[in-house]
Design a protein around this motif. Structure first.
Motif, PDB file in Angstrom:
ATOM      1  N   TYR A  81      37.321  15.264  15.314  1.00 16.57           N
ATOM      2  CA  TYR A  81      35.977  15.708  14.950  1.00 16.57           C
ATOM      3  C   TYR A  81      35.355  16.591  16.022  1.00 16.57           C
ATOM      4  O   TYR A  81      34.894  17.696  15.743  1.00 16.57           O
ATOM      5  N   VAL A  85      36.783  19.782  14.100  1.00 19.34           N
ATOM      6  CA  VAL A  85      35.790  20.049  13.059  1.00 19.34           C
ATOM      7  C   VAL A  85      34.607  20.826  13.617  1.00 19.34           C
ATOM      8  O   VAL A  85      34.178  21.835  13.031  1.00 19.34           O
ATOM      9  N   SER A 167      41.459  17.896   4.791  1.00 24.70           N
ATOM     10  CA  SER A 167      42.148  19.028   5.416  1.00 24.70           C
ATOM     11  C   SER A 167      42.054  20.277   4.536  1.00 24.70           C
ATOM     12  O   SER A 167      41.849  21.382   5.039  1.00 24.70           O
ATOM     13  N   LEU A 170      38.482  21.681   4.902  1.00 25.89           N
ATOM     14  CA  LEU A 170      38.295  22.428   6.152  1.00 25.89           C
ATOM     15  C   LEU A 170      38.999  23.777   6.093  1.00 25.89           C
ATOM     16  O   LEU A 170      38.474  24.789   6.576  1.00 25.89           O
TER      17      LEU A 170
END
Length: 198
Positions: A81, A85, A167, A170
């Motif tokens: 994260y 991310v 996934s 993202l």
């Protein structure tokens, strides 16, 4: 050990709800700081500041995992994260040339609707978690719940589909940011050409 025996043992050692340990106090304080950072993340009008406050919120969650002695989950939180991310979000903001200051376009004037949706989602999530773990007992003699073995078994047996869906999500966000940035770059020279023709 039955709950009654656990209560008697806690009373015998002098530790109970009214006498929290240092770890429990730290857990509550970090939780309040994390909640505050999350609130600022969704209320600020500056997109870059929102991403940076998100770093604080996710970092606070990692600290909470450490306090729960789930070191593996804590490092996964940091690596995935905080290290992936959030970097992806900042990369997307830079590619789309998001303004550093206030972003009036980010406010849709639907705050009450958003608040209502957030409250309903929070209540639903809380009910699902409470209902799922109501009759769950943790085997204290078994492997630690935050260990690599237990986490890997749970992740790849029960949560494979959400893991892969995240996934793909993202990846779609990154591709969208690249498409938007290329469209802006391609539109610049055309606008200049039109201005010269006039």
């Amino acid at each position: 050990m039955t709950p009654a025996a656990t209560t008697l043992a806690a009373a015998a050692t002098g530790h109970g709800f009214l006498s929290p340990t240092g770890v429990e106090i730290a857990f509550v304080l970090v939780g309040l700081a994390t909640l505050g950072a999350a609130a600022v993340t969704v209320t600020t009008k500056q997109l870059v500041h929102a991403a940076l406050w998100l770093v604080v919120a996710l970092g606070g969650i990692a600290v909470e995992y450490l306090l729960l002695t789930a070191e593996f989950i804590a490092w996964v939180q940091v690596l995935i994260y905080l290290g992936s991310v959030v970097v992806l979000l900042l990369f997307g903001l830079m590619l789309t040339k998001a303004p550093i200051g206030r972003s009036p376009d980010a406010d849709s004037n639907n705050r009450w609707v958003a608040l209502g949706v957030a409250l309903v989602a929070a209540a639903s999530l809380g009910w699902v978690v409470v209902d799922a773990f109501r009759t769950t007992w943790i085997d204290l003699d078994g492997p630690a719940q935050g260990s690599t073995k237990v986490s890997g078994e749970i992740l790849f047996q029960h949560w494979v589909l959400p893991f892969e869906a995240l996934s793909v999500l993202l990846l779609a966000a990154l591709i969208g940011a690249i498409v938007l940035s290329r469209r802006d770059a391609a539109g610049g020279p055309d606008d200049n050409t039109k201005g010269q023709q006039r």
